[in-house]
Design a protein around this motif. Structure first.
Motif, mmCIF file in Angstrom:
data_model
loop_
_atom_site.group_PDB
_atom_site.id
_atom_site.type_symbol
_atom_site.label_atom_id
_atom_site.label_comp_id
_atom_site.label_asym_id
_atom_site.label_seq_id
_atom_site.Cartn_x
_atom_site.Cartn_y
_atom_site.Cartn_z
ATOM 1 N N GLN A 68 -5.468 0.239 3.077
ATOM 2 C CA GLN A 68 -6.045 -1.035 3.510
ATOM 3 C C GLN A 68 -5.077 -1.665 4.492
ATOM 4 N N GLN A 94 -15.108 -6.188 3.480
ATOM 5 C CA GLN A 94 -14.251 -6.284 2.306
ATOM 6 C C GLN A 94 -15.063 -6.075 1.028
ATOM 7 N N TYR A 134 -15.823 -2.413 0.581
ATOM 8 C CA TYR A 134 -14.600 -1.750 0.123
ATOM 9 C C TYR A 134 -14.347 -2.038 -1.353
ATOM 10 N N LYS A 179 -11.215 5.722 -0.442
ATOM 11 C CA LYS A 179 -11.790 4.751 0.484
ATOM 12 C C LYS A 179 -10.691 4.184 1.354
ATOM 13 N N ILE A 192 -10.070 1.041 4.533
ATOM 14 C CA ILE A 192 -10.622 -0.067 5.316
ATOM 15 C C ILE A 192 -9.611 -0.445 6.382
#
Length: 328
Positions: free
Chosen positions: A3, A273, A276, A283, A285
């Motif tokens: 992230q 967001q 996610y 995952k 972002i």
């Protein structure tokens, strides 16, 4: 888990010299979804890479057509050895279907039918298929990918994830109350008469609160023939009921990449967001610092080129891992 922000404040370069680009072959590949013929093209890379190719289904957004962003994605990804399916959803472009009917729940079926069609194409590696969704198409790609085990990876860019939340954020109180009242009245009318009222697409998706996107749409997207036609209020009803949040949990263990403009005034960063937060690992972002929704969507824009490099790198890694899992 990854992230991190992605800094893309690169000075705008000179226009790219198209003569230096590798060429690609474009083949008509129409297919049927719920008995409607959808207009589609398969973009194949020309060069050193031999088939079967890893393949990306490019899912356009609100009012989108294959000749806008899906073909833009195809021009970038075929340079990296990917085949790309670009198509018009039912009711749009040259596809069959009711004009003005824009139902993301039905678009999910159109994407699934596209995957079905690819499974019968010799140049396509059916074990390496990914979905790339833009805006509303990002939410559609997440829903389809989550329920289709043939999809090995999903990329969502500037996505609309929860229809009611996203549309509400585009409206002031007066315009929101008006839209909701019109949708409720239209339910009664179409139940009695079988038809829904056509309205401006911008009564639903408000552009005037996002100046950069409004300008881009007016100057660029309206160049596409037929772009900007009316949308039914029934479509608005379905959009408000659309969400990818619950479905995306079922994508794992297949990987998800989310990219979103940090200054996106149309589909707020909260959309990315939330997608996610609802997804499971693996995952990633990445927020595009200082970037909005569409002002950077040009083939030669440095932000677009950087994004497509990131997407291709993600797909290279994800689809290679998928092949290893199948071999093991």
């Amino acid at each position: 888990m990854r992230q991190t922000p992605l800094a893309l404040d690169v000075p705008h370069s000179a226009p790219h010299n198209n003569s230096k680009r590798k060429t690609m072959t474009v083949r008509p590949l129409p297919y049927f979804s719920n008995a409607m013929r959808l207009d589609a093209d398969l973009h194949l890379p020309d060069g050193d890479v031999a088939p079967p190719y890893p393949t990306v289904v490019a899912c356009s957004g609100y009012l989108g057509q294959k000749i806008i962003h899906p073909e833009r994605f195809a021009r970038a990804l075929t340079q990296r050895g990917y085949a790309v399916l670009a198509f018009d959803y039912r009711g749009f472009g040259l596809s069959e279907g009711e004009r003005g009917r824009l139902v993301p729940q039905e678009w999910v079926e159109d994407v699934r039918a596209g995957v079905d069609r690819l499974m019968g194409v010799p140049e396509v590696d059916g074990d390496r298929i990914a979905l790339l969704g833009w805006a509303l198409g990002g939410g559609v790609a997440a829903v389809e990918g989550a329920s289709d085990p043939r999809v090995s990876a999903v990329v969502c860019i500037n996505s609309l994830v929860d229809g009611r939340r996203a549309v509400r954020s585009m409206h002031d109180q007066k315009s929101w109350d008006s839209l909701v009242s019109r949708i409720e009245a239209d339910r009664i009318h179409r139940a009695a008469h079988g038809r829904s009222e056509l309205t401006s697409p911008w009564d639903i998706i408000r552009l005037n609160l996002d100046e950069r996107t409004d300008q881009y749409v007016g100057e660029e997207l309206y160049k596409a023939p037929g772009y900007g036609g009316g949308v039914t209020l029934e479509s608005a009803d379905y959009i408000l009921r659309f969400t990818a949040e619950d479905a995306v949990r079922h994508l794992a263990p297949r990987p998800l990449l989310i990219m979103h403009g940090s200054e996106n005034g149309l589909h707020k960063p909260l959309e990315a967001q939330s997608l996610y937060d609802h997804a499971l690992e693996p995952k990633q972002i990445e927020f595009l610092e200082g970037k909005g929704h569409t002002e950077w969507m040009f083939d030669d824009d440095p932000t677009f080129k950087r994004v497509m490099v990131r997407v291709a790198d993600f797909l290279d890694e994800s689809l290679a891992a998928s092949q290893k899992q199948l071999a093991g």
